[in-house]
Design an enzyme around this catalytic site. Structure first.
Site, PDB file in Angstrom:
ATOM      1  N   LYS A  19       0.823  -1.215   0.000  1.00  0.00           N
ATOM      2  CA  LYS A  19       0.000   0.000   0.000  1.00  0.00           C
ATOM      3  C   LYS A  19       0.862   1.272   0.000  1.00  0.00           C
ATOM      4  O   LYS A  19       0.534   2.238  -0.691  1.00  0.00           O
ATOM      5  CB  LYS A  19      -0.934  -0.015   1.222  1.00  0.00           C
ATOM      6  CG  LYS A  19      -1.843   1.193   1.328  1.00  0.00           C
ATOM      7  CD  LYS A  19      -2.986   0.913   2.273  1.00  0.00           C
ATOM      8  CE  LYS A  19      -2.545   0.793   3.723  1.00  0.00           C
ATOM      9  NZ  LYS A  19      -2.441   2.078   4.421  1.00  0.00           N
ATOM     10  N   ARG A  93     -11.084   3.042   8.995  1.00  0.00           N
ATOM     11  CA  ARG A  93     -10.698   1.689   9.380  1.00  0.00           C
ATOM     12  C   ARG A  93     -11.881   0.932   9.985  1.00  0.00           C
ATOM     13  O   ARG A  93     -11.780  -0.275  10.212  1.00  0.00           O
ATOM     14  CB  ARG A  93      -9.585   1.770  10.424  1.00  0.00           C
ATOM     15  CG  ARG A  93      -8.146   1.644   9.878  1.00  0.00           C
ATOM     16  CD  ARG A  93      -7.290   1.259  11.018  1.00  0.00           C
ATOM     17  NE  ARG A  93      -5.890   1.044  10.955  1.00  0.00           N
ATOM     18  CZ  ARG A  93      -4.904   1.815  10.575  1.00  0.00           C
ATOM     19  NH1 ARG A  93      -5.143   2.953  10.006  1.00  0.00           N
ATOM     20  NH2 ARG A  93      -3.662   1.466  10.723  1.00  0.00           N
ATOM     21  N   ARG A 127      12.284 -10.958   7.185  1.00  0.00           N
ATOM     22  CA  ARG A 127      13.390 -10.234   7.808  1.00  0.00           C
ATOM     23  C   ARG A 127      14.017 -11.023   8.968  1.00  0.00           C
ATOM     24  O   ARG A 127      13.317 -11.471   9.881  1.00  0.00           O
ATOM     25  CB  ARG A 127      12.878  -8.888   8.321  1.00  0.00           C
ATOM     26  CG  ARG A 127      13.983  -8.056   8.941  1.00  0.00           C
ATOM     27  CD  ARG A 127      13.621  -6.628   9.029  1.00  0.00           C
ATOM     28  NE  ARG A 127      12.303  -6.447   9.654  1.00  0.00           N
ATOM     29  CZ  ARG A 127      11.801  -5.260   9.900  1.00  0.00           C
ATOM     30  NH1 ARG A 127      12.467  -4.189   9.565  1.00  0.00           N
ATOM     31  NH2 ARG A 127      10.614  -5.146  10.453  1.00  0.00           N
ATOM     32  N   ARG A 160      12.593 -10.386  14.893  1.00  0.00           N
ATOM     33  CA  ARG A 160      11.958  -9.471  15.853  1.00  0.00           C
ATOM     34  C   ARG A 160      10.568 -10.002  16.168  1.00  0.00           C
ATOM     35  O   ARG A 160       9.935 -10.634  15.329  1.00  0.00           O
ATOM     36  CB  ARG A 160      11.823  -8.073  15.218  1.00  0.00           C
ATOM     37  CG  ARG A 160      13.094  -7.285  15.233  1.00  0.00           C
ATOM     38  CD  ARG A 160      12.906  -5.900  14.691  1.00  0.00           C
ATOM     39  NE  ARG A 160      11.490  -5.564  14.426  1.00  0.00           N
ATOM     40  CZ  ARG A 160      11.107  -4.453  13.832  1.00  0.00           C
ATOM     41  NH1 ARG A 160      11.996  -3.573  13.440  1.00  0.00           N
ATOM     42  NH2 ARG A 160       9.834  -4.205  13.607  1.00  0.00           N
ATOM     43  N   ARG A 171      -1.762  -9.992  13.371  1.00  0.00           N
ATOM     44  CA  ARG A 171      -1.993  -8.649  12.820  1.00  0.00           C
ATOM     45  C   ARG A 171      -2.887  -8.709  11.585  1.00  0.00           C
ATOM     46  O   ARG A 171      -3.779  -7.884  11.405  1.00  0.00           O
ATOM     47  CB  ARG A 171      -0.658  -8.004  12.436  1.00  0.00           C
ATOM     48  CG  ARG A 171      -0.068  -7.148  13.552  1.00  0.00           C
ATOM     49  CD  ARG A 171       1.389  -6.856  13.314  1.00  0.00           C
ATOM     50  NE  ARG A 171       1.664  -6.036  12.147  1.00  0.00           N
ATOM     51  CZ  ARG A 171       2.836  -6.032  11.505  1.00  0.00           C
ATOM     52  NH1 ARG A 171       3.804  -6.822  11.882  1.00  0.00           N
ATOM     53  NH2 ARG A 171       3.016  -5.239  10.478  1.00  0.00           N
TER      54      ARG A 171
HETATM   55  P1  AMP Z   1      -0.728   3.396  10.722  1.00  0.00           P
HETATM   56  O1  AMP Z   1       0.517   4.188  10.457  1.00  0.00           O
HETATM   57  O2  AMP Z   1      -1.794   3.585   9.691  1.00  0.00           O
HETATM   58  O3  AMP Z   1      -0.442   1.941  10.974  1.00  0.00           O
HETATM   59  O4  AMP Z   1      -1.338   3.960  12.081  1.00  0.00           O
HETATM   60  C1  AMP Z   1      -0.640   3.888  13.283  1.00  0.00           C
HETATM   61  C2  AMP Z   1      -1.602   3.793  14.445  1.00  0.00           C
HETATM   62  O5  AMP Z   1      -2.454   4.950  14.467  1.00  0.00           O
HETATM   63  C3  AMP Z   1      -2.557   2.616  14.370  1.00  0.00           C
HETATM   64  O6  AMP Z   1      -2.001   1.451  14.914  1.00  0.00           O
HETATM   65  C4  AMP Z   1      -3.740   3.121  15.194  1.00  0.00           C
HETATM   66  O7  AMP Z   1      -3.493   3.000  16.574  1.00  0.00           O
HETATM   67  C5  AMP Z   1      -3.771   4.596  14.842  1.00  0.00           C
HETATM   68  N1  AMP Z   1      -4.682   4.846  13.688  1.00  0.00           N
HETATM   69  C6  AMP Z   1      -4.349   5.218  12.428  1.00  0.00           C
HETATM   70  N2  AMP Z   1      -5.435   5.353  11.658  1.00  0.00           N
HETATM   71  C7  AMP Z   1      -6.494   5.055  12.439  1.00  0.00           C
HETATM   72  C8  AMP Z   1      -7.884   4.973  12.231  1.00  0.00           C
HETATM   73  N3  AMP Z   1      -8.440   5.248  11.034  1.00  0.00           N
HETATM   74  N4  AMP Z   1      -8.673   4.624  13.283  1.00  0.00           N
HETATM   75  C9  AMP Z   1      -8.162   4.368  14.475  1.00  0.00           C
HETATM   76  N5  AMP Z   1      -6.851   4.397  14.742  1.00  0.00           N
HETATM   77  C10 AMP Z   1      -6.013   4.738  13.749  1.00  0.00           C
END
Ligand code: AMP
Length: 227
Positions: A19, A93, A127, A160, A171
């Site tokens: 992505k 999300r 990795r 890791r 995940r």
């Molecule tokens: P990402 O970089 O997209 O993986 O986002 C990092 C963290 O931010 C995620 O693990 C969530 O805790 C939070 N986060 C990002 N986008 C959202 C979303 N749309 N809804 C809720 N939490 C979010």
């Protein structure tokens, strides 16, 4: 592109689906403003804003930020932009987030990257690290001479916690459980466009061709210095 031009898109795909790479290529080729919810949250945490403070406690625990907090943040960000052509990444999300977004802005296209579970698992678990030196190997791109062994010292390599198959599977399952209803939501709205494949380079031309039916490709103008 004219100020009245409208194109509001969302990109969705699990970790390891490519992505990030696809988003970067989209931004290079099309004049869309990239809005990543994760980046926005990290900026707020760095800037020690009120939202940043709330978000940090959730993110540190590996949890999603509450729907109302993230929705407010994204809608504010969109509202503050001059352009009406953007690509949301990481948001929505959950279905409540998608519904709240829908009330404010009609989404034109949702780009869904559909990469087989097995491919992602292989990518994300590729990795390996030599703990003594921090040397990093990737079983796909730069494998050690002997699998599981450091080239220099002959010592065993390790993974890791994040890269271990059981963690990766957890995940991916969590992503699937959470986002499947969001994909269905957009499917029902008739805006979901799914791109399937095992390689980013194989998926990209289809995403590019699809977006060309909606927007001009500006990358040529850019290299010619026209922008
Ligand atoms: P990402 O970089 O997209 O993986 O986002 C990092 C963290 O931010 C995620 O693990 C969530 O805790 C939070 N986060 C990002 N986008 C959202 C979303 N749309 N809804 C809720 N939490 C979010």
């Amino acid at each position: 592109m004219g100020a009245r031009m409208l194109f509001r898109a969302v990109i969705m795909g699990p970790p390891g689906s490519g992505k990030g790479t696809i988003s970067n290529r989209i931004i290079k080729h099309f004049a869309l403003k990239h809005l990543s919810s994760g980046d926005l949250l990290r900026l707020n945490i760095q800037g020690e804003t009120e939202i940043g403070g709330v978000a940090k406690s959730y993110i540190d625990q590996g949890q999603l930020v509450p729907d109302d907090v993230i929705t407010q943040l994204i809608l504010q960000e969109i509202g503050g932009m001059r352009q009406n052509y953007w690509l949301l990444d990481g948001f929505p999300r959950t279905v409540p987030q998608a519904e709240a977004l829908d009330k404010a802005h009609k989404i034109d296209s949702v780009i869904d990257l559909n990469v087989p579970f097995q491919t992602i698992r292989e990518r994300l678990t590729a990795r390996w690290i030599h703990p003594g030196s921090g040397r990093v190997y990737n079983t796909e791109f730069n494998p050690p001479k002997v699998l599981g062994i450091d080239d220099v010292t002959g010592e065993p390599l390790s993974q890791r916690e994040d890269d271990k198959p059981e963690t990766v599977i957890k995940r991916l399952k969590a992503y699937e459980a959470l986002t499947k209803p969001v994909l269905e939501y957009y499917q029902n709205k008739g805006v979901l466009k799914t791109f399937s494949g095992t390689e980013t380079n194989q998926i990209w031309p289809h995403v590019h061709a699809f977006l060309c039916t909606k927007l001009p490709d500006v990358s040529q103008e850019e290299t010619a210095g026209l922008r």
